[in-house]
Scaffold this motif. Structure first.
Motif, PDB file in Angstrom:
ATOM      1  N   ARG A  21      -9.533  12.990   9.908  1.00  0.00           N
ATOM      2  CA  ARG A  21      -9.683  11.599  10.331  1.00  0.00           C
ATOM      3  C   ARG A  21      -8.315  11.088  10.781  1.00  0.00           C
ATOM      4  NH1 ARG A  21     -11.749   7.327   5.827  1.00  0.00           N
ATOM      5  NH2 ARG A  21      -9.551   7.495   5.280  1.00  0.00           N
ATOM      6  N   ASP A  55      -4.702  10.001   8.498  1.00  0.00           N
ATOM      7  CA  ASP A  55      -4.735  10.415   7.084  1.00  0.00           C
ATOM      8  C   ASP A  55      -3.563  11.316   6.713  1.00  0.00           C
ATOM      9  OD1 ASP A  55      -7.035   9.118   6.302  1.00  0.00           O
ATOM     10  OD2 ASP A  55      -8.327  10.877   6.447  1.00  0.00           O
ATOM     11  N   THR A  57       0.813  -1.215   0.000  1.00  0.00           N
ATOM     12  CA  THR A  57       0.000   0.000   0.000  1.00  0.00           C
ATOM     13  C   THR A  57       0.847   1.266   0.000  1.00  0.00           C
ATOM     14  OG1 THR A  57      -1.436   1.328   1.428  1.00  0.00           O
ATOM     15  CG2 THR A  57      -0.129  -0.333   2.520  1.00  0.00           C
ATOM     16  N   ALA A  58       0.267   2.317  -0.532  1.00  0.00           N
ATOM     17  CA  ALA A  58       0.907   3.632  -0.464  1.00  0.00           C
ATOM     18  C   ALA A  58       1.046   4.112   0.973  1.00  0.00           C
ATOM     19  CB  ALA A  58       0.078   4.640  -1.258  1.00  0.00           C
ATOM     20  N   VAL A 117     -18.443   5.682  -0.427  1.00  0.00           N
ATOM     21  CA  VAL A 117     -19.350   6.439   0.447  1.00  0.00           C
ATOM     22  C   VAL A 117     -20.096   7.498  -0.375  1.00  0.00           C
ATOM     23  CG1 VAL A 117     -19.415   8.035   2.409  1.00  0.00           C
ATOM     24  CG2 VAL A 117     -17.931   6.039   2.492  1.00  0.00           C
ATOM     25  N   LEU A 167      -1.100  11.764  -1.383  1.00  0.00           N
ATOM     26  CA  LEU A 167      -0.381  10.553  -1.823  1.00  0.00           C
ATOM     27  C   LEU A 167      -0.573  10.420  -3.327  1.00  0.00           C
ATOM     28  CD1 LEU A 167      -1.593   7.922   0.858  1.00  0.00           C
ATOM     29  CD2 LEU A 167       0.688   8.939   0.705  1.00  0.00           C
ATOM     30  N   HIS A 227     -14.398   3.824   2.087  1.00  0.00           N
ATOM     31  CA  HIS A 227     -13.655   4.522   1.035  1.00  0.00           C
ATOM     32  C   HIS A 227     -14.471   5.667   0.433  1.00  0.00           C
ATOM     33  CE1 HIS A 227     -11.806   0.531   1.298  1.00  0.00           C
ATOM     34  NE2 HIS A 227     -10.691   1.194   1.080  1.00  0.00           N
TER      35      HIS A 227
HETATM   36  O1  LIG Z   1     -16.487   9.589   4.002  1.00  0.00           O
HETATM   37  C1  LIG Z   1     -15.332   9.914   3.694  1.00  0.00           C
HETATM   38  C2  LIG Z   1     -14.340   8.959   3.315  1.00  0.00           C
HETATM   39  C3  LIG Z   1     -13.058   9.413   3.011  1.00  0.00           C
HETATM   40  N1  LIG Z   1     -12.762  10.726   3.066  1.00  0.00           N
HETATM   41  C4  LIG Z   1     -11.392  11.187   2.736  1.00  0.00           C
HETATM   42  O2  LIG Z   1     -11.060  10.707   1.452  1.00  0.00           O
HETATM   43  C5  LIG Z   1      -9.660  10.414   1.361  1.00  0.00           C
HETATM   44  C6  LIG Z   1      -9.495   8.991   0.886  1.00  0.00           C
HETATM   45  O3  LIG Z   1      -9.956   8.123   1.920  1.00  0.00           O
HETATM   46  P1  LIG Z   1     -10.253   6.570   1.692  1.00  0.00           P
HETATM   47  O4  LIG Z   1     -11.030   6.397   0.446  1.00  0.00           O
HETATM   48  O5  LIG Z   1     -10.828   6.041   2.961  1.00  0.00           O
HETATM   49  O6  LIG Z   1      -8.821   5.962   1.427  1.00  0.00           O
HETATM   50  P2  LIG Z   1      -7.459   6.074   2.241  1.00  0.00           P
HETATM   51  O7  LIG Z   1      -7.664   6.338   3.688  1.00  0.00           O
HETATM   52  O8  LIG Z   1      -6.586   7.030   1.470  1.00  0.00           O
HETATM   53  O9  LIG Z   1      -6.906   4.596   2.159  1.00  0.00           O
HETATM   54  C7  LIG Z   1      -7.046   3.809   0.971  1.00  0.00           C
HETATM   55  O10 LIG Z   1      -5.914   3.986   0.175  1.00  0.00           O
HETATM   56  C8  LIG Z   1      -4.707   3.590   0.790  1.00  0.00           C
HETATM   57  C9  LIG Z   1      -3.578   3.823  -0.192  1.00  0.00           C
HETATM   58  O11 LIG Z   1      -3.463   5.180  -0.510  1.00  0.00           O
HETATM   59  C10 LIG Z   1      -4.806   2.115   1.129  1.00  0.00           C
HETATM   60  O12 LIG Z   1      -3.657   1.707   1.753  1.00  0.00           O
HETATM   61  C11 LIG Z   1      -5.993   1.830   2.038  1.00  0.00           C
HETATM   62  O13 LIG Z   1      -6.140   0.424   2.221  1.00  0.00           O
HETATM   63  C12 LIG Z   1      -7.226   2.359   1.380  1.00  0.00           C
HETATM   64  O14 LIG Z   1      -8.328   2.222   2.288  1.00  0.00           O
HETATM   65  C13 LIG Z   1      -9.102  10.656   2.771  1.00  0.00           C
HETATM   66  O15 LIG Z   1      -8.580  11.946   2.821  1.00  0.00           O
HETATM   67  C14 LIG Z   1     -10.333  10.611   3.664  1.00  0.00           C
HETATM   68  O16 LIG Z   1     -10.241  11.398   4.840  1.00  0.00           O
HETATM   69  C15 LIG Z   1     -13.716  11.673   3.418  1.00  0.00           C
HETATM   70  O17 LIG Z   1     -13.448  12.874   3.478  1.00  0.00           O
HETATM   71  N2  LIG Z   1     -14.981  11.232   3.718  1.00  0.00           N
END
Ligand SMILES: O=c1ccn([C@@H]2O[C@H](COP(=O)(O)OP(=O)(O)O[C@H]3O[C@H](CO)[C@@H](O)[C@H](O)[C@H]3O)[C@@H](O)[C@H]2O)c(=O)[nH]1
Ligand SMILES: NC(=O)c1ccc[n+]([C@@H]2O[C@H](COP(=O)([O-])OP(=O)(O)OC[C@H]3O[C@@H](n4cnc5c(N)ncnc54)[C@H](O)[C@@H]3O)[C@@H](O)[C@H]2O)c1
Length: 338
Positions: free
Chosen positions: A282, A285, A117-118, A193, A289, A189
Motif C-alpha cells: 500500500r 507504508d 504520530t509515529a 478491517v 514502526l 485500520h
Molecule cells: O486491510 C488492511 C489494512 C491494513 N493493512 C496493513 O496493516 C498495517 C497497519 O495499517 P493501518 O492499521 O492502516 O495503520 P497505519 O497505516 O500503520 O497507520 C496508523 O498508525 C499510524 C502510526 O503508526 C498513524 O499515524 C495513522 O494515523 C494510523 O492510521 C499496514 O502495514 C497496512 O498495510 C493490511 O494489510 N490490510
C-alpha cells in the motif's frame, strides 16, 4: 476551567472526552463530524459542530467558556489518502492547526496537547524508534503532522505556550467499559478491517505487502490500546497544568506484531477463518514502526494497563458486533448540539 477537545466526536478524541468527564472536567468539543459522530459525545460535554479553521466559531467558544487547554485531535488520518490528496491533508492537518495554535496564543490558552504520530519517523533505520531518532516522514500525512510539531515548538518559544506532542503508534481497541469504540464504517485500520471481516461486514481482508524485510514479510506495528493512550493525555494535562515544560513523547508499548500475526489473533478471538488475500504494498507504508517507550514513563509516570493484543482485539470485536447489530450505546440525541 474548560478543555477544548477538537475531534472529540471521533474515535480517539471521543475516548478523551469520556476520560475528562470521568475526572469531573468541563469539556467543549469542536468537531465537523466529517468522520466523527454526534451521538458519541456525552450530553455532559458541550458539542460545537464546526471546523477548527473557523475563527469566528473559535472566538465564540472562547467567549462562552474559560478554556485553559486545547487537546487537538481533529485531523484527516488515512496514510494512503494523504498520498492521493496531499493538499487536502496539508490544509486540514497543518494550515488549520496553525490557526488553532494562533488562537491559543492570542487568547492566553497556555496548554496544548497535540495528536502527533509515529508516521513522523518515516522508514526508520532501526527499531525501536526513540524521540530523538531522525524524523523523515515518507508520506504527506506524516509531514502534515511533523510541521505542526515545528509550529508548536516555535510558537511555544515565542508566545509562552507549553505543549505535549504525543506521537501515537497504532491505536486500537475500545473503551473497556463498552461505551465507545472505532465507529467509522469505512475506516482502513488493520484491526478494524479484520474484525469487520470476521463479522461478515466486509468480504475478507487484503494483506498489503508480503515482501517486506520483516520476519514474515508483512509490516510490523506497535498496537497501543486506546484507553492506555488516553491515560497518557490525562497525565499530559496534569503535567501542563502543573507548570511542566513542553514535551515530545512516543506512545506505544515497545513491541510489534506483524499483519499476519494480527490476522491470526483476530481469527482466533472470533473463531472465524475469514478469507485473506495477498495484495501488493500500500502507498506510504513503512515496513516496521515500534516505539522506544521509556521517555513517557519517566516524564509522565505513564504505566500501561492493557498491553495485550488479544484483549485489544476482543474489545474491537465486541464494539464492531454492537455496530453491526445496531446496539451501540448512544451518548446523546444526534441533534442536540450547537
Ligand atoms: O486491510 C488492511 C489494512 C491494513 N493493512 C496493513 O496493516 C498495517 C497497519 O495499517 P493501518 O492499521 O492502516 O495503520 P497505519 O497505516 O500503520 O497507520 C496508523 O498508525 C499510524 C502510526 O503508526 C498513524 O499515524 C495513522 O494515523 C494510523 O492510521 C499496514 O502495514 C497496512 O498495510 C493490511 O494489510 N490490510
Ligand atoms: N488512529 C490511529 O492509529 C492514530 C495514530 C496516530 C495518530 N492519530 C491521530 O489521532 C487523532 C484522532 O484520530 P482518530 O483515529 O480518532 O480519527 P477520527 O477520524 O475518528 O477522528 C478525527 C475527528 O476529527 C474530526 N475532524 C477532522 N477534521 C476536522 C476539522 N477540520 N474540523 C473539525 N473537526 C474535524 C472528525 O470529524 C473526527 O471526529 C488524529 O489527529 C490522528 O492523526 C491516530
Amino acid at each position: 476551567m474548560a478543555i477544548l477537545v477538537t475531534g472529540g466526536a471521533g474515535y480517539i478524541g471521543g475516548h478523551m472526552v469520556l476520560a475528562l468527564l470521568d475526572a469531573g472536567e468541563q469539556v467543549v468539543v469542536l468537531d465537523d463530524l466529517s468522520t466523527g459522530f454526534a451521538w458519541a459525545v456525552p450530553a455532559a460535554a458541550t458539542l460545537v459542530v464546526g471546523d477548527i479553521g473557523d475563527e469566528a466559531k473559535l472566538r465564540a467558544i472562547a467567549a462562552a467558556h474559560q478554556i485553559d487547554t486545547i487537546a487537538h485531535f481533529a485531523a484527516k488520518i488515512v496514510v494512503p489518502d494523504s498520498v492521493s490528496d496531499p493538499l487536502g491533508y496539508y490544509l486540514n492537518n497543518t494550515v488549520k492547526a496553525r490557526a488553532l495554535v494562533e488562537f491559543a496564543a492570542r487568547n492566553g490558552i497556555s496548554n496544548f496537547i497535540f495528536s502527533s504520530t509515529a508516521a513522523v519517523y518515516g522508514e526508520p533505520a532501526v527499531n525501536p524508534i526513540f524521540e530523538n531518532s531522525l524524523t523523515a516522514p515518507i508520506n504527506p500525512y506524516g509531514r502534515s503532522k511533523l510541521m505542526v510539531e515545528w509550529i508548536l515548538e516555535d510558537a511555544a518559544r515565542a508566545h509562552g505556550l507549553s505543549y505535549v506532542a504525543l506521537r501515537y503508534f497504532n491505536v486500537a481497541g475500545a473503551d473497556p467499559k463498552g461505551r465507545l469504540g472505532q465507529s467509522a464504517s469505512n475506516a482502513t485500520h488493520l484491526i478494524k478491517v479484520a474484525v469487520q471481516a470476521a463479522l461478515g461486514v466486509r468480504k475478507g481482508l487484503d494483506i498489503f505487502g508480503t515482501d517486506y524485510p520483516t520476519p514474515d514479510g508483512t509490516c510490523l506495528r506497535d498496537y497501543i490500546q486506546v484507553s492506555d493512550l488516553i491515560a497518557a493525555h490525562v497525565l499530559a494535562l496534569k503535567h501542563l497544568r502543573g507548570g511542566g515544560g513542553s514535551l515530545v513523547l512516543n506512545c506505544g508499548y515497545g513491541h510489534g506484531y506483524s499483519v499476519s500475526e494480527v490476522v491470526d489473533i483476530v481469527k482466533d478471538v472470533s473463531g472465524v477463518d475469514f478469507e485473506t488475500r495477498r495484495a501488493g504494498r500500500r502507498a506510504g507504508d513503512p515496513a516496521a514502526l515500534v516505539a522506544g517507550a521509556e521517555r513517557i514513563r519517566v516524564e509522565l509516570g505513564w504505566v500501561p494497563r492493557h498491553d495485550n493484543l488479544r484483549e485489544i482485539v476482543t474489545q474491537a470485536y465486541e464494539w464492531e458486533r454492537k455496530l453491526r447489530d445496531g446496539t451501540v450505546p448512544k451518548a446523546r440525541a444526534s441533534s442536540s448540539h450547537f
